[in-house]
Write a protein that holds these residues in place. Structure first.
Motif: not given
Ligand SMILES: [Zn+2]
Length: 503
Positions: A105-121, A123-134
């Motif tokens: 999937y595509v991660v947009e730089p502007s979204s990453v910046q927004f998420l980091v600014d709002h405390g999104f983790d 590391n946790k997403q990649y290590s503990l995220g619940v897997s799903y498919y579309r």
């Protein structure tokens, strides 16, 4: 209002998904309403989101949903409890599920910046995220406890659902956990009307078209509703009362979010009024978003914004009153008294609950003074949390903001520190706003009656999604010319079978 001050959000990830499954499913099955919020890896070209043609917007979003991913989903379950007085009580359970899409999937730089600014983790997403498919269900997928199955449980519960500005979320929800999106918007809307037969309630739509608040972004609508609700409680009108489960201290998966109303400053000098008003970031006040983010020198504090708004409206009304009425000396002295106290907020609150127009002049004045007292009490009894004091840096240059708040938490700032359970908390705020509107606009309450599904008396608000730049909402409906999609028909059949086999 201490019950409203600490909102527990259950943090769900790959390590505790199985463990939490039964309680989430039970909450979904017994809810009166369920509010949802999705956090996304991107929205694609912003221009396409505001395209003139709604069909074009849908096509663009459909493409985006197929290439981006859902990072987390917030689910807040509101279950109405019987009560014998003016309280309309909801038992609230809120979950924040961290996800990890198993496909590219595509991660947009502007979204990453927004998420980091709002405390999104991340590391946790990649290590503990619940897997799903579309897309559509996969033949080889025999797992019984997946996020896809959880959304199926939500669908089978046939409960009214709530979003705040839900168009994008609904498109992602459908494609990520339900089925491949249909190519036409009209088909998608027909599908949705069957997927959520008890109605989709969009709190941004109600905020803009009925409540007609000054702004309609979620934090603003929430805080305004919370304040109005506290006022209704003090005035012996129907109001929303919340109950939360109390989790044992050994329970590691819960995070609390403090939302107590801040200390209330009763007297504003004209100097203060001027300073407060000029310290507010007007861009943020209107949209809940500011391009300068944390670098902005102006205040993004919702409570300050609301206080100034009430102050302004109070002034206007006082002017009107002085102009239009040949009031007695006594009455004028009353008005002056109100100027000197915190009548402004009381005044506005009264108007918003449509009480003012029903009262005679003398009654109004009488209620004024009671209301002042009530508001003072509410504000002084709200819990303060020293741990969440805003840092002086965030509050500069307006030290006024900090002193005004007297230790309360600016909601917008606490939001930026919500450290990875933002979707859950946003879902909670959405649920509360809808609950408030149900009490405000829904069926007349019988004291011992518990709302049943579809018994909101809110039909005129259902299945209408606001569209930015449009005066008319998008209707979620099955029109005579639009059929539902094959994917949807097959999926619905499967879900029904599954339900029959398990009950
Ligand atoms: Zn700003």
């Amino acid at each position: 209002m201490a019950d409203l001050s600490n909102v527990p959000v259950i943090d769900i990830h790959d390590d505790n998904f199985e463990e939490m499954w039964p309680s989430v499913v039970l909450a979904l099955r017994t809810s009166t309403l369920v509010a949802l919020d999705l956090e996304l890896s991107g929205l694609g070209n912003r221009k396409m989101l505001t395209a003139k043609s709604i069909d074009d917007r849908y096509s663009a979003l459909r493409e985006v949903a197929r290439t981006r991913s859902v990072l987390s989903v917030g689910i807040s379950c509101f279950k109405q409890q019987p009560s014998n007085d003016l309280q309309v009580t909801f038992f609230v359970q809120t979950y924040n599920i961290t996800l990890l899409c198993s496909e590219d999937y595509v991660v947009e730089p502007s979204s990453v910046q927004f998420l980091v600014d709002h405390g999104f983790d991340f590391n946790k997403q990649y290590s503990l995220g619940v897997s799903y498919y579309r897309g559509n269900d996969r033949a080889g997928d025999t797992k019984l406890r997946t996020v896809r199955q959880l959304i199926s449980e939500l669908i089978l519960s046939r409960v009214p659902i709530a979003f705040h500005n839900g168009m994008v979320d609904l498109i992602y929800l459908y494609h990520s956990f339900y089925a491949e999106l249909p190519s036409k918007l009209s088909t998608f809307l027909a599908d949705l009307s069957e997927v959520f037969p008890a109605g989709i309630y969009d709190t941004k739509y109600i905020t803009e078209f009925s409540a007609r608040l000054q702004a309609s972004f979620l934090e603003y609508a929430f805080r305004k509703c919370q304040r109005d609700n506290a006022f209704s409680a003090s005035k012996e009108e129907n109001y929303v009362h919340l109950q939360f489960p109390s989790y044992p201290s050994s329970f590691q998966n819960v995070k609390h979010k403090y939302i107590g109303l801040p200390g209330f400053k009763s007297v504003w000098t004209s100097e203060e009024k001027r300073k407060h008003a000029s310290s507010i970031c007007q861009v943020f006040a209107a949209h809940g978003w500011c391009p300068s983010l944390r670098k902005c020198q102006k205040s993004h504090n919702i409570d300050l914004i609301l206080d100034c708004e009430e102050e302004r409206r109070g002034k206007k009304r006082r002017r009107k009153r002085q102009k239009g009425q040949a009031a007695s000396m006594e009455a004028e002295r009353h008005t002056d008294d109100c100027d000197q106290s915190d009548a402004n907020s009381a005044d506005v609150d009264m108007e918003s609950s449509h009480v003012l127009s029903k009262c005679t002049k003398s009654q109004k004045d009488g209620e004024f003074h009671n209301a002042n007292e009530a508001v003072k009490q509410i504000h002084s009894s709200s819990v303060h949390n020293k741990d969440t004091l805003p840092s002086s840096k965030q509050d500069s240059p307006s030290s006024l903001t900090a002193s005004h708040l007297e230790g309360g938490t600016p909601l917008s700032q606490s939001q930026s520190n919500s450290g990875g359970h933002r979707a859950g908390f946003d879902a909670f705020m959405t649920g509360f706003v809808l609950a408030k509107y149900v009490v405000q606009y829904g069926n007349t309450l019988h004291t011992d009656e518990v709302y049943k599904i579809g018994n909101f008396g809110m039909d005129s608000f259902a299945n209408k999604l606001p569209l930015s730049g449009k005066d008319i909402p998008l209707q979620v409906t099955k029109s005579s010319f639009a059929k539902t999609s094959k994917n949807h028909q097959q999926k619905m059949e499967l879900l029904q079978k599954h339900k029959e086999s398990t009950t």
